[in-house]
Design a protein around this motif. Sequence first.
Motif, PDB file in Angstrom:
ATOM      1  N   LYS A 176      -4.216   4.129   6.985  1.00  0.00           N
ATOM      2  CA  LYS A 176      -4.573   2.684   7.442  1.00  0.00           C
ATOM      3  C   LYS A 176      -3.669   1.851   6.279  1.00  0.00           C
ATOM      4  O   LYS A 176      -3.875   0.591   5.890  1.00  0.00           O
ATOM      5  CB  LYS A 176      -6.448   2.046   6.702  1.00  0.00           C
ATOM      6  CG  LYS A 176      -6.671   2.991   5.478  1.00  0.00           C
ATOM      7  CD  LYS A 176      -7.887   2.167   4.748  1.00  0.00           C
ATOM      8  CE  LYS A 176      -8.133   2.474   3.656  1.00  0.00           C
ATOM      9  NZ  LYS A 176      -7.768   4.018   3.042  1.00  0.00           N
ATOM     10  N   LEU A 177      -2.338   3.112   6.372  1.00  0.00           N
ATOM     11  CA  LEU A 177      -1.340   1.952   6.082  1.00  0.00           C
ATOM     12  C   LEU A 177      -1.318   0.772   7.095  1.00  0.00           C
ATOM     13  O   LEU A 177      -0.941   0.037   7.797  1.00  0.00           O
ATOM     14  CB  LEU A 177      -0.245   2.724   5.689  1.00  0.00           C
ATOM     15  CG  LEU A 177      -0.251   3.999   5.006  1.00  0.00           C
ATOM     16  CD1 LEU A 177       1.180   4.831   4.529  1.00  0.00           C
ATOM     17  CD2 LEU A 177       0.291   2.759   3.131  1.00  0.00           C
ATOM     18  N   SER A 178      -0.436  -0.610   5.765  1.00  0.00           N
ATOM     19  CA  SER A 178       0.322  -1.842   6.529  1.00  0.00           C
ATOM     20  C   SER A 178       1.819  -2.233   6.246  1.00  0.00           C
ATOM     21  O   SER A 178       2.165  -2.027   4.994  1.00  0.00           O
ATOM     22  CB  SER A 178      -0.943  -2.845   6.490  1.00  0.00           C
ATOM     23  OG  SER A 178      -1.387  -3.291   5.526  1.00  0.00           O
ATOM     24  N   HIS A 204       4.034   5.389  -3.537  1.00  0.00           N
ATOM     25  CA  HIS A 204       2.990   5.864  -4.374  1.00  0.00           C
ATOM     26  C   HIS A 204       2.072   6.954  -4.200  1.00  0.00           C
ATOM     27  O   HIS A 204       1.940   7.716  -5.276  1.00  0.00           O
ATOM     28  CB  HIS A 204       1.259   4.598  -3.433  1.00  0.00           C
ATOM     29  CG  HIS A 204       1.319   3.272  -3.799  1.00  0.00           C
ATOM     30  ND1 HIS A 204       1.035   3.344  -5.136  1.00  0.00           N
ATOM     31  CD2 HIS A 204       1.446   2.208  -3.055  1.00  0.00           C
ATOM     32  CE1 HIS A 204       0.764   1.561  -5.214  1.00  0.00           C
ATOM     33  NE2 HIS A 204       1.593   1.669  -3.418  1.00  0.00           N
ATOM     34  N   GLU A 232       1.016  -1.425   0.099  1.00  0.00           N
ATOM     35  CA  GLU A 232      -0.098  -0.491  -0.041  1.00  0.00           C
ATOM     36  C   GLU A 232       0.754   1.269   0.251  1.00  0.00           C
ATOM     37  O   GLU A 232       0.256   2.281  -0.436  1.00  0.00           O
ATOM     38  CB  GLU A 232      -0.485   0.017   1.506  1.00  0.00           C
ATOM     39  CG  GLU A 232      -1.777  -1.201   1.158  1.00  0.00           C
ATOM     40  CD  GLU A 232      -2.218  -1.570   2.656  1.00  0.00           C
ATOM     41  OE1 GLU A 232      -2.433  -0.657   3.506  1.00  0.00           O
ATOM     42  OE2 GLU A 232      -2.707  -2.500   2.569  1.00  0.00           O
ATOM     43  N   THR A 233       2.321   0.771   0.312  1.00  0.00           N
ATOM     44  CA  THR A 233       2.859   2.186   0.224  1.00  0.00           C
ATOM     45  C   THR A 233       3.517   2.639  -0.728  1.00  0.00           C
ATOM     46  O   THR A 233       4.165   2.809  -1.560  1.00  0.00           O
ATOM     47  CB  THR A 233       4.126   2.291   1.726  1.00  0.00           C
ATOM     48  OG1 THR A 233       2.975   1.738   3.187  1.00  0.00           O
ATOM     49  CG2 THR A 233       4.593   3.190   1.894  1.00  0.00           C
TER      50      THR A 233
END
Length: 427
Positions: free
Chosen positions: A422-424, A357, A340-341
């Motif tokens: 809400k990054l993981s 991103h 997600e990053t």
Amino acid sequence: MKVFENLESEVRSYCRSFTTVFAKASNAMMWDVAGKSYIDFFAGAGALNYGHNNTRIRSQLIRYLMEDGVTHSLDMATEAKKNFLTAFKALILEPRQLDYKVMFPGPTGTNAVESALKIARKVTGRTNIISFTNAFHGMSAGSLAATGNRFKRNGAGMKLNGTTFMPYDGYFGQSVDTSMILEKMIDDPGSGIDLPAAIILETVQGEGGLNTAGADWLRRVEQICRKHGMLLIVDDVQMGCGRTGTFFSFEDAGIEPDIVCLSKSIGGYGLPLALTLIKPAYDVWQPGEHNGTFRGNNLAFIAAAEALHYWTSEEFRQGLAEKENQLRKKLKKLAAGAPETIAEVRGKGLIQGLVFHKAEWASALCAEAFKRGLIMETSGPHDEVAKIMPPLTIEPQVLERGLFIVEKALYAVVEQERSGGKLSLAK
Ligand code: PMP
């Protein structure tokens, strides 16, 4: 930092990101005046491929200085220049079956590019030069005209002429072969593009976001050049001298550029030097037609001649390949743990990076890494790529330690982002 803020021009840039005063350096390490150590994943933007204060090169420089060797000589013939030219032919050109005349422009990358553009125009009698999206070729008017970045172009304050931009490999994604667009536009007498004198390209775009041209694409571009009597110029200022794993960045692709620009690490010790390599048939200069005071940097010749010996060592080349894998494995792991990053891993050899991103995450990562004792920079049109380019001579364990800092800094950035998002990230 007050001295720099008060006395140095607003144009200063790196000292704004790396806010300390450096005092000492050795191979891939730097120390500031307070004694804090930093691992260098920037390597003078590619000028320190053989590390800071390389002891092997330094002893040659000290010997030369102590013997009263000539330091400055315009472009007069000196023993140091003779030895460099001989070593360059024997250690670099001949083993690769390359035949180039060596021109010494002013000692910067941009000057090598300026001379390459001039000679292409002189040889062909045409003015237009094809350059590519996100290209970076330097900051003087001619090379800036071939540079894509709008901010840098605006700095010229005048119209930049004589270039046409085409999409680089992968510009529209992997499904579009941009060499076909290039070919069609040049083939077509109705396309509005003046027949170019040359195509200039980087095989990996160091400033433009680590976009990497495929071997097939490079070969197609070379064929298009041959078909239309255009010269192929490879700007190897940043990617040359081993950055991508081979001395010239185009070796794997099997292309043979008509002109090659080298600078940054050719001076061996971070000393200013540039070369424009010209196919003998195109060496049509009149004496002094491209001149400059600092073309006879004899200290750089001494350092450069010694540095070239690295390329005769199988152990050095093997070590480079191993460190490339070490770097890629780690970056792939980080990217896989944070989809997600991080969008992707880009680059080749010892210039690879993480594409984020959100562009600001790349800058945040570099800032966080600096706090933790690591120097690295961003790249790309939005500064969206965190770029890793250590000296080629970095010890594998120092590379590992630096990558560990990258990992920790990445966690810290993700943690900061988490408060609002809400990054993981898999640990
Ligand atoms: N070409 C390329 C590919 C570069 O990366 C650079 C510098 N980043 C230059 C040219 C210009 O070199 P210099 O800063 O020495 O003028």
